[in-house]
Motif scaffolding. Structure first.
Motif, PDB file in Angstrom:
ATOM      1  N   PRO A  95       0.844  -1.199   0.000  1.00 25.62           N
ATOM      2  CA  PRO A  95       0.000   0.000   0.000  1.00 25.62           C
ATOM      3  C   PRO A  95       0.878   1.246   0.000  1.00 25.62           C
ATOM      4  O   PRO A  95       2.002   1.224   0.516  1.00 25.62           O
ATOM      5  CB  PRO A  95      -0.799  -0.135   1.302  1.00 25.62           C
ATOM      6  CG  PRO A  95       0.029  -1.019   2.174  1.00 25.62           C
ATOM      7  CD  PRO A  95       0.744  -1.957   1.251  1.00 25.62           C
ATOM      8  N   PRO A  96       0.417   2.331  -0.576  1.00 23.10           N
ATOM      9  CA  PRO A  96       1.211   3.564  -0.591  1.00 23.10           C
ATOM     10  C   PRO A  96       1.586   3.988   0.818  1.00 23.10           C
ATOM     11  O   PRO A  96       0.766   3.945   1.738  1.00 23.10           O
ATOM     12  CB  PRO A  96       0.268   4.582  -1.249  1.00 23.10           C
ATOM     13  CG  PRO A  96      -0.710   3.756  -2.032  1.00 23.10           C
ATOM     14  CD  PRO A  96      -0.882   2.490  -1.252  1.00 23.10           C
ATOM     15  N   ASP A  97       2.833   4.391   1.002  1.00 24.14           N
ATOM     16  CA  ASP A  97       3.257   4.848   2.319  1.00 24.14           C
ATOM     17  C   ASP A  97       3.786   6.273   2.236  1.00 24.14           C
ATOM     18  O   ASP A  97       3.967   6.831   1.155  1.00 24.14           O
ATOM     19  CB  ASP A  97       4.301   3.909   2.932  1.00 24.14           C
ATOM     20  CG  ASP A  97       5.610   3.891   2.162  1.00 24.14           C
ATOM     21  OD1 ASP A  97       6.140   4.975   1.851  1.00 24.14           O
ATOM     22  OD2 ASP A  97       6.116   2.796   1.880  1.00 24.14           O
ATOM     23  N   THR A  98       4.024   6.840   3.404  1.00 25.20           N
ATOM     24  CA  THR A  98       4.525   8.214   3.496  1.00 25.20           C
ATOM     25  C   THR A  98       5.640   8.272   4.532  1.00 25.20           C
ATOM     26  O   THR A  98       5.649   9.129   5.415  1.00 25.20           O
ATOM     27  CB  THR A  98       3.393   9.188   3.870  1.00 25.20           C
ATOM     28  OG1 THR A  98       2.715   8.682   5.036  1.00 25.20           O
ATOM     29  CG2 THR A  98       2.392   9.337   2.744  1.00 25.20           C
ATOM     30  N   GLU A  99       6.582   7.341   4.413  1.00 23.15           N
ATOM     31  CA  GLU A  99       7.685   7.305   5.372  1.00 23.15           C
ATOM     32  C   GLU A  99       8.529   8.569   5.296  1.00 23.15           C
ATOM     33  O   GLU A  99       8.996   9.087   6.308  1.00 23.15           O
ATOM     34  CB  GLU A  99       8.558   6.073   5.106  1.00 23.15           C
ATOM     35  CG  GLU A  99       7.875   4.750   5.408  1.00 23.15           C
ATOM     36  CD  GLU A  99       7.709   4.486   6.895  1.00 23.15           C
ATOM     37  OE1 GLU A  99       8.168   5.312   7.706  1.00 23.15           O
ATOM     38  OE2 GLU A  99       7.102   3.466   7.248  1.00 23.15           O
ATOM     39  N   ALA A 100       8.735   9.090   4.087  1.00 23.45           N
ATOM     40  CA  ALA A 100       9.545  10.290   3.917  1.00 23.45           C
ATOM     41  C   ALA A 100       8.692  11.540   4.079  1.00 23.45           C
ATOM     42  O   ALA A 100       7.517  11.552   3.692  1.00 23.45           O
ATOM     43  CB  ALA A 100      10.212  10.286   2.542  1.00 23.45           C
ATOM     44  N   PRO A 101       9.239  12.614   4.663  1.00 19.33           N
ATOM     45  CA  PRO A 101       8.475  13.867   4.801  1.00 19.33           C
ATOM     46  C   PRO A 101       7.992  14.358   3.432  1.00 19.33           C
ATOM     47  O   PRO A 101       8.725  14.334   2.452  1.00 19.33           O
ATOM     48  CB  PRO A 101       9.497  14.830   5.421  1.00 19.33           C
ATOM     49  CG  PRO A 101      10.504  13.951   6.099  1.00 19.33           C
ATOM     50  CD  PRO A 101      10.582  12.711   5.263  1.00 19.33           C
ATOM     51  N   GLY A 102       6.751  14.804   3.419  1.00 20.86           N
ATOM     52  CA  GLY A 102       6.200  15.347   2.199  1.00 20.86           C
ATOM     53  C   GLY A 102       5.795  14.319   1.168  1.00 20.86           C
ATOM     54  O   GLY A 102       5.365  14.682   0.057  1.00 20.86           O
TER      55      GLY A 102
END
Length: 611
Positions: free
Chosen positions: A395-402
């Motif tokens: 699933p799409p993740d947002t580990e990195a800022p922005g």
């Protein structure tokens, strides 16, 4: 197996001390899905119980919601928690094996190597609570009434039973329409035995508040619909000394109190109004349990390791209707869900992202298909997304800022490639003129704080989503009739998946109201893989088939996956004893008991209400 719902492969054998003579009788007390049962015919009790646990005391539990029916076998109404304690099944599962069943109402079982039929030999001591014996007639009645008038699940579960017959008063034979459903003898072992004489002349399809007649370890002592229900232990319970029952059901009474608000329920626990709570809300776990009782060890807050398959949980998209009949929409909207932000800002970093329908187990599909799994999927290559063979689903993740901005750009591109475009700020299909609008249906206000940030991100995709919270009765009615676009839902999964997968994902259940195929999955590939799961004749083949099924479901994008816990988070008053060994599935309150010394200490401290 339902969340818990297999006989060594051998020549036909039998067990029981009855008069039926068969060639080469080989008594068997248990059945394992694959291989041999862990516990032999002379076992005294399961390893995860205390056989010397004292009986007595009163256990009080709580739940948020209500109940309005005492019939748990139909889709109408809301049955109370604990109602299953009233009913014995033909066999009972162990908690420290993937899928094995042991003698209960049926003291013995026989089945041929191909598992094309099964015979259950009933224990002649088995009794209902009115002392009426349980007979083959009751077993046949139970199967028939559940298949014809019960919830849709039962029709799916027992669909391959072709014939049911009583060989005598205590012997029942089920003949199957296929020899490719290897778990069916175990599925039938889960059959609750209902009293035919008690249901004669009554409408099984209707809700009722008349206490039913059961046979299990507890019976209803008192209740007030929607407020509480109290069960009392049956002192002369016919099966109390069976190895499968030793060390269990140690409380004289078990009461479930119902609350309308989760915050009130938490405060009631801390005030000593009830004894035990499994905490699912991360913020409550992190912040609500503090104070002198916790510091003094009177109130215990403890996370227990849990090694069972994680539930499947997320925002489910109804593929029967727009906009989610478009796979591009289903894929795109997942890019608007920011799990990492929610985990850190709402959930104190306590959850793990769910990426599989069988997370936290060897059953989960990872990497790309290879070996036996690739061979199983190869015939379907032209019927599934090509990426299934070349990419690992995540699933799409947002580990990195922005990173949410990059995800939203990706979601926008998917929509544009599928013919969608922004018109007056709303994503609109270029050919049909359909607008990307939908409702997220909820019944728990606690989920709203997860849904609202998701709605804000969806707006940046041009999707107009609204959140609607309804009461439990309305929620269940709409879910059962598939009257929703997106809904927050959860499926409990098994270490040994099987026939229940038909109810979850098969074409046959996609249009059956009350089924758990909420997404409306209807795919020949999924149907074929479910049958591979059901017919698997070894654990290795089962794992291969489940991984293939999981992978196809992942790339169907029917779900915006949420998260799961890796522990059981429990808060309870320090009045219990518990077994030294805990089953891999985690602790269970019905294996605990009241410790007299601990209980006396709490009473001396004045922190427990009289009970």
């Amino acid at each position: 197996m339902i969340r818990g719902m297999a006989l060594a492969v051998m020549a036909a054998t039998w067990i029981a001390t009855g008069p039926i003579a068969r060639a080469d009788p080989e008594p068997t007390h248990a059945i394992a899905m694959h291989g041999e049962p862990k516990y032999g015919p002379d076992f005294a009790h399961f390893d995860y119980v205390n056989p010397d646990a004292p009986k007595g005391g009163h256990l009080r539990l709580a739940w948020v919601g209500g109940f309005d029916s005492l019939n748990p076998f139909i889709i109408k109404g809301r049955p109370p928690l604990g109602i299953g304690l009233m009913y014995d099944t033909l066999m009972t599962a162990s908690a420290d094996e993937p899928f094995s069943h042991y003698a209960l109402v049926a003291e013995g079982i026989e089945t041929p190597e191909d598992r094309s039929w099964v015979i259950f030999h009933l224990n002649p001591n088995a009794r209902f609570h009115d002392d009426h014996p349980m007979t083959a007639e009751d077993v046949l009645f139970s199967l028939d009434i559940l298949r014809t008038q019960g919830a849709p699940l039962y029709r799916v579960y027992y669909a391959d039973v072709d014939q049911a017959e009583a060989l005598d008063d205590h012997t029942v034979k089920f003949t199957f329409s296929t020899d490719m459903n290897r778990e069916l003898p175990l599925v039938l072992g889960q059959l609750p035995v209902l009293p035919k004489h008690d249901w004669d002349g009554r409408d099984f399809t209707e809700t009722t508040l008349e206490p039913p007649l059961g046979s299990g370890s507890y019976r209803i002592a008192d209740f007030e619909a929607g407020r509480f229900i109290r069960y009392e232990r049956v002192k002369d319970y016919w099966a109390a000394d069976l190895p499968t029952q030793v060390g269990l059901y140690n409380f004289d009474t078990i009461q479930y109190d119902y609350y309308r608000d989760a915050t009130v329920a938490v405060e009631a626990l801390k005030a000593g109004e009830y004894d035990y709570r499994k905490e699912h809300i991360a913020k409550t776990w992190a912040t609500a349990y503090q104070g002198e009782d916790l510091d003094a060890g009177r109130l215990i807050k403890r996370a227990f390791e849990n090694n069972q398959v994680a539930p499947t949980q997320g925002f489910v998209m109804n593929m029967r209707r727009p906009p989610f009949n478009d796979p591009a929409v289903r894929e795109a909207v997942a890019y608007a869900f920011d799990f990492q932000w929610a985990n850190q800002n709402l959930f104190y970093g306590s959850y793990v992202r769910t990426r599989s329908n069988f997370d936290n187990s060897e059953l989960a599909a990872t990497g790309v298909p290879e070996g036996a799994e690739l061979a199983l999927l190869e015939p379907f290559r032209d019927q599934v997304p090509p990426r299934l063979f070349t990419e690992e689903y995540n699933p799409p993740d947002t580990e990195a800022p922005g990173e949410i901005r990059a995800n939203l750009r990706k979601g926008l591109q998917i929509l544009r490639d599928a013919g969608w475009a922004l018109q007056d700020g709303v994503m609109t299909h270029g050919e049909t003129g359909a607008r990307l609008e939908f409702e997220i249906l909820l019944r728990q206000p606690s989920v709203e704080r997860l849904a609202l940030p998701y709605v804000q991100n969806l707006e940046r995709l041009g999707a107009k989503a609204t959140v609607r919270i309804v009461d439990t009765a309305q929620f269940m009615n709409r879910v059962n009739t598939f009257d929703f676009e997106m809904v927050s839902a959860i499926w409990l999964q098994s270490d040994s998946p099987g026939n229940e997968q038909r109810d979850f994902w098969s074409s046959a259940t996609a249009t059956v109201e009350g089924s758990r195929n909420l997404a409306g999955v209807s795919s020949p590939v999924v149907d074929a893989l479910i049958e591979e799961v059901i017919r698997a004749d070894s654990r290795e083949d089962l794992v291969t088939a489940v991984r293939a099924l999981d992978r196809v479901l992942q790339w169907t994008f029917y779900l915006v996956p949420h998260y799961h816990e890796e522990d059981d988070r429990l808060v309870f008053w320090n009045r219990f004893g518990m077994p030294e060994n805990t089953a891999p599935s985690g602790p269970a309150i019905l294996r605990w008991w009241i410790d007299p010394e601990k209980d006396a200490a709490l009473r001396a401290a004045g922190v427990l209400t009289d009970r």
